[in-house]
Design an enzyme around this catalytic site. Structure first.
Site, PDB file in Angstrom:
ATOM      1  N   CYS A  98      30.085 104.871 -12.151  1.00 37.14           N
ATOM      2  CA  CYS A  98      31.154 103.794 -12.465  1.00 37.14           C
ATOM      3  C   CYS A  98      32.249 104.021 -11.422  1.00 37.14           C
ATOM      4  O   CYS A  98      32.079 103.738 -10.179  1.00 37.14           O
ATOM      5  CB  CYS A  98      31.546 103.876 -13.862  1.00 37.14           C
ATOM      6  SG  CYS A  98      32.136 102.147 -14.237  1.00 37.14           S
ATOM      7  N   HIS A 205      26.834 103.553 -17.269  1.00 31.91           N
ATOM      8  CA  HIS A 205      27.202 105.139 -17.893  1.00 31.91           C
ATOM      9  C   HIS A 205      25.984 105.610 -18.573  1.00 31.91           C
ATOM     10  O   HIS A 205      25.935 105.919 -19.654  1.00 31.91           O
ATOM     11  CB  HIS A 205      28.261 104.784 -18.841  1.00 31.91           C
ATOM     12  CG  HIS A 205      29.724 104.423 -18.253  1.00 31.91           C
ATOM     13  ND1 HIS A 205      30.602 105.677 -17.787  1.00 31.91           N
ATOM     14  CD2 HIS A 205      30.103 103.318 -17.786  1.00 31.91           C
ATOM     15  CE1 HIS A 205      31.608 104.842 -17.384  1.00 31.91           C
ATOM     16  NE2 HIS A 205      31.336 103.732 -17.254  1.00 31.91           N
ATOM     17  N   GLU A 207      25.842 108.837 -18.733  1.00 29.55           N
ATOM     18  CA  GLU A 207      26.020 109.915 -19.397  1.00 29.55           C
ATOM     19  C   GLU A 207      26.488 109.579 -21.053  1.00 29.55           C
ATOM     20  O   GLU A 207      26.148 110.605 -22.088  1.00 29.55           O
ATOM     21  CB  GLU A 207      27.545 110.505 -19.023  1.00 29.55           C
ATOM     22  CG  GLU A 207      28.894 109.649 -19.568  1.00 29.55           C
ATOM     23  CD  GLU A 207      28.972 108.224 -19.098  1.00 29.55           C
ATOM     24  OE1 GLU A 207      28.384 107.914 -17.969  1.00 29.55           O
ATOM     25  OE2 GLU A 207      29.994 107.707 -19.461  1.00 29.55           O
TER      26      GLU A 207
HETATM   27  N1  LIG Z   1      38.046 100.984 -13.248  1.00 27.19           N
HETATM   28  C1  LIG Z   1      36.976 100.719 -12.498  1.00 27.19           C
HETATM   29  C2  LIG Z   1      36.053 101.803 -12.959  1.00 27.19           C
HETATM   30  C3  LIG Z   1      35.512 101.621 -14.213  1.00 27.19           C
HETATM   31  C4  LIG Z   1      35.184 103.057 -15.038  1.00 27.19           C
HETATM   32  O1  LIG Z   1      34.596 103.861 -14.392  1.00 27.19           O
HETATM   33  N2  LIG Z   1      34.824 102.801 -16.412  1.00 27.19           N
HETATM   34  C5  LIG Z   1      35.013 104.236 -17.131  1.00 27.19           C
HETATM   35  C6  LIG Z   1      35.998 104.229 -18.154  1.00 27.19           C
HETATM   36  C7  LIG Z   1      36.177 105.636 -18.768  1.00 27.19           C
HETATM   37  C8  LIG Z   1      34.939 106.276 -18.951  1.00 27.19           C
HETATM   38  O2  LIG Z   1      33.942 106.025 -19.772  1.00 27.19           O
HETATM   39  O3  LIG Z   1      34.887 107.151 -18.374  1.00 27.19           O
HETATM   40  C9  LIG Z   1      36.601  99.232 -12.945  1.00 27.19           C
HETATM   41  O4  LIG Z   1      37.044  98.745 -13.757  1.00 27.19           O
HETATM   42  O5  LIG Z   1      35.631  98.814 -12.230  1.00 27.19           O
END
Ligand SMILES: N[C@@H](CCC(=O)NCCCC(=O)O)C(=O)O
Length: 245
Positions: A98, A205, A207
């Site tokens: 992400c 995600h 994970e």
């Molecule tokens: N802010 C960026 C990346 C989005 C992101 O990494 N979300 C994860 C949120 C928290 C997590 O699950 O660790 C975007 O909005 O594109």
């Protein structure tokens, strides 16, 4: 948080490293001093760049003004962007998720859409923040895996379902990057570096409940295998040096 700054990592990422990749996670502080970055590259056998609600400051990809100036994390940018470049030079296995995926693209000269939903070109990639976390991180759209990449070798050139928790996304692809998967609207959802090493980035995600999803598990297993391969190479080099001493 409160009166003090914290450098934190979500437990889901740490669990995925142990349960999905079979490795021991260490959380690194976002300290960008050159000697700290060099020590990371010298001593670690894999790097996971996690997601984060924060956004990369757009001056890193020559875009101004920022659409989300309140959501930046300059310390993380200053740490992650050079560390990705150093890790790739040193062939350290790298998995980027992400925000990490977006960092991988920006570190290699790519750019981002700051707000996908305002372009009128993409489906909704944001989570509904009012819903239960299992819904927010539940399967949301498909990705088509492209032929010839890491994901195709491991999982076949199929269409898979993934979650989607982001507002930004890749616009211009960085140098030496290959597209591994796309969403139905054409958005790039996974990338890898065109090299011998293992460097994979995914916009979704994996994970999240990694052991319940065979596709997500396969991604962490690939990362873990690459880390263990590096460990065995280092041990072999160490034994040879000892024998010669
Ligand atoms: N802010 C960026 C990346 C989005 C992101 O990494 N979300 C994860 C949120 C928290 C997590 O699950 O660790 C975007 O909005 O594109």
């Amino acid at each position: 948080m409160g009166l003090h700054n914290f450098h934190i990592a979500g437990e889901k990422y740490l669990r995925a490293v142990t349960e999905g990749a079979g490795c021991l996670p260490l959380v690194l502080p976002s300290f960008s001093d050159p000697e700290i970055l060099a020590a990371c590259v010298r001593n670690l056998d894999g790097l996971l760049f996690t997601g984060s609600p924060s956004n990369i400051e757009p001056h890193h990809y020559s875009r101004l003004p920022s659409a989300t100036p309140e959501d930046h994390d300059a310390k993380r940018d200053a740490f992650a962007l050079p560390l990705i470049r150093l890790a790739l030079e040193a062939n350290i296995p790298l998995l980027a998720i992400c925000r990490g995926f977006q960092e991988m693209n920006v570190a290699l000269g790519g750019s981002l859409h700051q707000q996908l939903h305002q372009t009128g070109r993409f489906i909704e990639h944001r989570e509904n923040k009012q819903s239960d976390v299992n819904i927010q991180y539940g399967l949301s759209h498909s990705v088509a895996i492209e032929p010839g990449g890491i994901l195709e070798q491991a999982c076949g050139s199929e269409v898979r379902e993934v979650n989607s928790v982001h507002a930004q996304g890749i616009d211009r692809l960085g140098k030496h990057l290959r597209v591994e998967a796309r969403a139905p609207d054409g958005l790039i959802e996974a990338i890898s570096v065109d090299s011998e090493g293992f460097a994979l980035g995914v916009q979704w995600h994996p994970e999240w409940k990694v052991t319940n999803n065979p596709f997500y598990s396969a991604i962490f297993k690939l990362f873990g295998d690459a880390c263990w391969h590096r460990i065995s190479m280092r041990e072999r080099d160490y034994e040879q040096t000892e024998k010669m001493a």
